[in-house]
Design a protein around this motif. Sequence first.
Motif, PDB file in Angstrom:
ATOM      1  N   MET A 179       2.232   5.007  -3.840  1.00 25.95           N
ATOM      2  CA  MET A 179       2.104   3.707  -4.481  1.00 25.95           C
ATOM      3  C   MET A 179       1.010   2.919  -3.782  1.00 25.95           C
ATOM      4  SD  MET A 179       5.885   2.215  -5.219  1.00 25.95           S
ATOM      5  CE  MET A 179       6.202   2.068  -3.483  1.00 25.95           C
ATOM      6  N   LYS A 180       0.333   2.113  -4.588  1.00 24.37           N
ATOM      7  CA  LYS A 180      -0.754   1.310  -4.035  1.00 24.37           C
ATOM      8  C   LYS A 180      -0.588  -0.159  -4.411  1.00 24.37           C
ATOM      9  CE  LYS A 180      -4.090   5.040  -4.123  1.00 24.37           C
ATOM     10  NZ  LYS A 180      -5.413   5.460  -4.569  1.00 24.37           N
ATOM     11  N   LEU A 181      -1.103  -0.993  -3.547  1.00 19.66           N
ATOM     12  CA  LEU A 181      -1.209  -2.421  -3.784  1.00 19.66           C
ATOM     13  C   LEU A 181      -2.474  -2.856  -3.061  1.00 19.66           C
ATOM     14  CD1 LEU A 181       0.496  -4.536  -5.348  1.00 19.66           C
ATOM     15  CD2 LEU A 181       1.477  -5.223  -3.172  1.00 19.66           C
ATOM     16  N   ALA A 182      -2.687  -4.130  -2.885  1.00 19.21           N
ATOM     17  CA  ALA A 182      -3.908  -4.591  -2.223  1.00 19.21           C
ATOM     18  C   ALA A 182      -3.564  -5.584  -1.131  1.00 19.21           C
ATOM     19  CB  ALA A 182      -4.848  -5.234  -3.240  1.00 19.21           C
ATOM     20  N   ARG A 183      -4.407  -5.576  -0.098  1.00 20.84           N
ATOM     21  CA  ARG A 183      -4.272  -6.520   1.011  1.00 20.84           C
ATOM     22  C   ARG A 183      -5.500  -7.425   1.047  1.00 20.84           C
ATOM     23  NH1 ARG A 183      -0.374  -5.698   5.113  1.00 20.84           N
ATOM     24  NH2 ARG A 183       0.601  -3.667   5.117  1.00 20.84           N
ATOM     25  N   THR A 184      -5.257  -8.650   1.482  1.00 16.18           N
ATOM     26  CA  THR A 184      -6.353  -9.606   1.611  1.00 16.18           C
ATOM     27  C   THR A 184      -7.309  -9.170   2.708  1.00 16.18           C
ATOM     28  OG1 THR A 184      -5.062 -10.943   3.149  1.00 16.18           O
ATOM     29  CG2 THR A 184      -4.976 -11.565   0.809  1.00 16.18           C
ATOM     30  N   LEU A 185      -8.572  -9.511   2.506  1.00 18.29           N
ATOM     31  CA  LEU A 185      -9.606  -9.209   3.495  1.00 18.29           C
ATOM     32  C   LEU A 185     -10.464 -10.446   3.712  1.00 18.29           C
ATOM     33  CD1 LEU A 185     -10.854  -5.766   2.163  1.00 18.29           C
ATOM     34  CD2 LEU A 185      -9.422  -6.166   4.165  1.00 18.29           C
ATOM     35  N   GLN A 186     -10.760 -10.736   4.944  1.00 18.57           N
ATOM     36  CA  GLN A 186     -11.750 -11.765   5.260  1.00 18.57           C
ATOM     37  C   GLN A 186     -12.933 -11.035   5.868  1.00 18.57           C
ATOM     38  OE1 GLN A 186     -10.607 -15.134   7.586  1.00 18.57           O
ATOM     39  NE2 GLN A 186      -9.237 -15.910   6.026  1.00 18.57           N
ATOM     40  N   LEU A 187     -13.956 -10.840   5.059  1.00 23.10           N
ATOM     41  CA  LEU A 187     -15.127 -10.107   5.526  1.00 23.10           C
ATOM     42  C   LEU A 187     -16.062 -10.989   6.343  1.00 23.10           C
ATOM     43  CD1 LEU A 187     -15.834  -8.042   2.293  1.00 23.10           C
ATOM     44  CD2 LEU A 187     -14.460  -7.411   4.289  1.00 23.10           C
ATOM     45  N   ASP A 188     -15.913 -12.294   6.189  1.00 23.68           N
ATOM     46  CA  ASP A 188     -16.655 -13.284   6.975  1.00 23.68           C
ATOM     47  C   ASP A 188     -15.840 -14.569   6.981  1.00 23.68           C
ATOM     48  OD1 ASP A 188     -17.116 -14.647   4.536  1.00 23.68           O
ATOM     49  OD2 ASP A 188     -19.053 -13.680   4.264  1.00 23.68           O
ATOM     50  N   ILE A 189     -16.420 -15.674   7.416  1.00 24.28           N
ATOM     51  CA  ILE A 189     -15.645 -16.915   7.523  1.00 24.28           C
ATOM     52  C   ILE A 189     -15.692 -17.769   6.261  1.00 24.28           C
ATOM     53  CG2 ILE A 189     -15.883 -16.997  10.027  1.00 24.28           C
ATOM     54  CD1 ILE A 189     -17.936 -19.305   9.516  1.00 24.28           C
ATOM     55  N   SER A 190     -16.314 -17.286   5.201  1.00 22.65           N
ATOM     56  CA  SER A 190     -16.491 -18.121   4.011  1.00 22.65           C
ATOM     57  C   SER A 190     -15.168 -18.585   3.405  1.00 22.65           C
ATOM     58  CB  SER A 190     -17.347 -17.419   2.964  1.00 22.65           C
ATOM     59  OG  SER A 190     -16.721 -16.240   2.529  1.00 22.65           O
ATOM     60  N   ASP A 191     -14.131 -17.750   3.396  1.00 26.02           N
ATOM     61  CA  ASP A 191     -12.849 -18.173   2.832  1.00 26.02           C
ATOM     62  C   ASP A 191     -12.285 -19.375   3.581  1.00 26.02           C
ATOM     63  OD1 ASP A 191     -12.994 -16.188   0.955  1.00 26.02           O
ATOM     64  OD2 ASP A 191     -11.319 -15.018   1.727  1.00 26.02           O
TER      65      ASP A 191
ATOM     66  N   ARG B 212       0.047  -3.643  -8.906  1.00 26.60           N
ATOM     67  CA  ARG B 212       0.238  -2.258  -8.465  1.00 26.60           C
ATOM     68  C   ARG B 212      -0.361  -1.282  -9.468  1.00 26.60           C
ATOM     69  NH1 ARG B 212       4.264   1.421  -8.339  1.00 26.60           N
ATOM     70  NH2 ARG B 212       5.575   0.212  -9.743  1.00 26.60           N
ATOM     71  N   SER B 213      -0.151  -1.541 -10.738  1.00 23.36           N
ATOM     72  CA  SER B 213      -0.697  -0.693 -11.792  1.00 23.36           C
ATOM     73  C   SER B 213      -2.224  -0.680 -11.745  1.00 23.36           C
ATOM     74  CB  SER B 213      -0.200  -1.185 -13.152  1.00 23.36           C
ATOM     75  OG  SER B 213      -0.767  -0.445 -14.185  1.00 23.36           O
ATOM     76  N   MET B 214      -2.818  -1.829 -11.545  1.00 19.33           N
ATOM     77  CA  MET B 214      -4.271  -1.896 -11.460  1.00 19.33           C
ATOM     78  C   MET B 214      -4.770  -1.123 -10.234  1.00 19.33           C
ATOM     79  SD  MET B 214      -6.930  -5.110 -11.350  1.00 19.33           S
ATOM     80  CE  MET B 214      -6.016  -5.972 -10.110  1.00 19.33           C
ATOM     81  N   CYS B 215      -4.097  -1.265  -9.112  1.00 19.59           N
ATOM     82  CA  CYS B 215      -4.542  -0.619  -7.876  1.00 19.59           C
ATOM     83  C   CYS B 215      -4.455   0.900  -7.948  1.00 19.59           C
ATOM     84  CB  CYS B 215      -3.737  -1.140  -6.689  1.00 19.59           C
ATOM     85  SG  CYS B 215      -4.141  -2.835  -6.244  1.00 19.59           S
ATOM     86  N   GLU B 216      -3.509   1.420  -8.733  1.00 25.45           N
ATOM     87  CA  GLU B 216      -3.342   2.871  -8.845  1.00 25.45           C
ATOM     88  C   GLU B 216      -4.601   3.555  -9.378  1.00 25.45           C
ATOM     89  OE1 GLU B 216      -0.927   4.768  -7.661  1.00 25.45           O
ATOM     90  OE2 GLU B 216       0.288   3.061  -7.035  1.00 25.45           O
ATOM     91  N   ASP B 217      -5.444   2.816 -10.092  1.00 29.40           N
ATOM     92  CA  ASP B 217      -6.662   3.381 -10.677  1.00 29.40           C
ATOM     93  C   ASP B 217      -7.807   3.503  -9.679  1.00 29.40           C
ATOM     94  OD1 ASP B 217      -5.396   3.552 -13.131  1.00 29.40           O
ATOM     95  OD2 ASP B 217      -6.187   1.632 -13.840  1.00 29.40           O
TER      96      ASP B 217
END
Length: 158
Positions: A1-13, A111-116
């Motif tokens: 099963m898949k889902l998504a985790r937040t990412l902060q790639l820089d300080i912009s958020d 979850r459905s979207m991440c499975e792709d």
Amino acid sequence: MKLARTLQLDISDENVFEKPAPSGEWAISGGFEFSNWTEADLKGKARQAFSNGWYSIESGGRASFVGVCNITHAELEQLRRTLAQTFVDHYGAPDFEAAYPVACEEIDQMRSMCEDFEDNTLLMVSRTLTELGVEETYRSQAPQDASLEAFAVHGSVD
């Protein structure tokens, strides 16, 4: 099963969202938050959250990017319960029993979207306000050399 985790790639958020989500939190689209919004609501940092913010289930913060990764059944169930309680505490759901199936639906859609997608694929969301409501579109960026483990902690340390 898949889902998504937040990412902060820089300080912009940190600069664009009222409540930025830390890296590594489980995320869904979170478009439900904007279901009753009008153009008058789209100002400042709220506009940025509306335009391209993913919703962190754990903190209620927003992130510009999420990354696809595996999730365990136990983690998934905890997220369902957390989101259902958030619907009761912050979004007017009458009780946990009414909120739980809605929380499951929100998470299952993500979850459905991440499975792709392959693990470590970056996802971005874009929203517009139309006469029919909120319209969401999604973009993806295939994984690069670095894995999400460089940005987010997965599973338990036990």
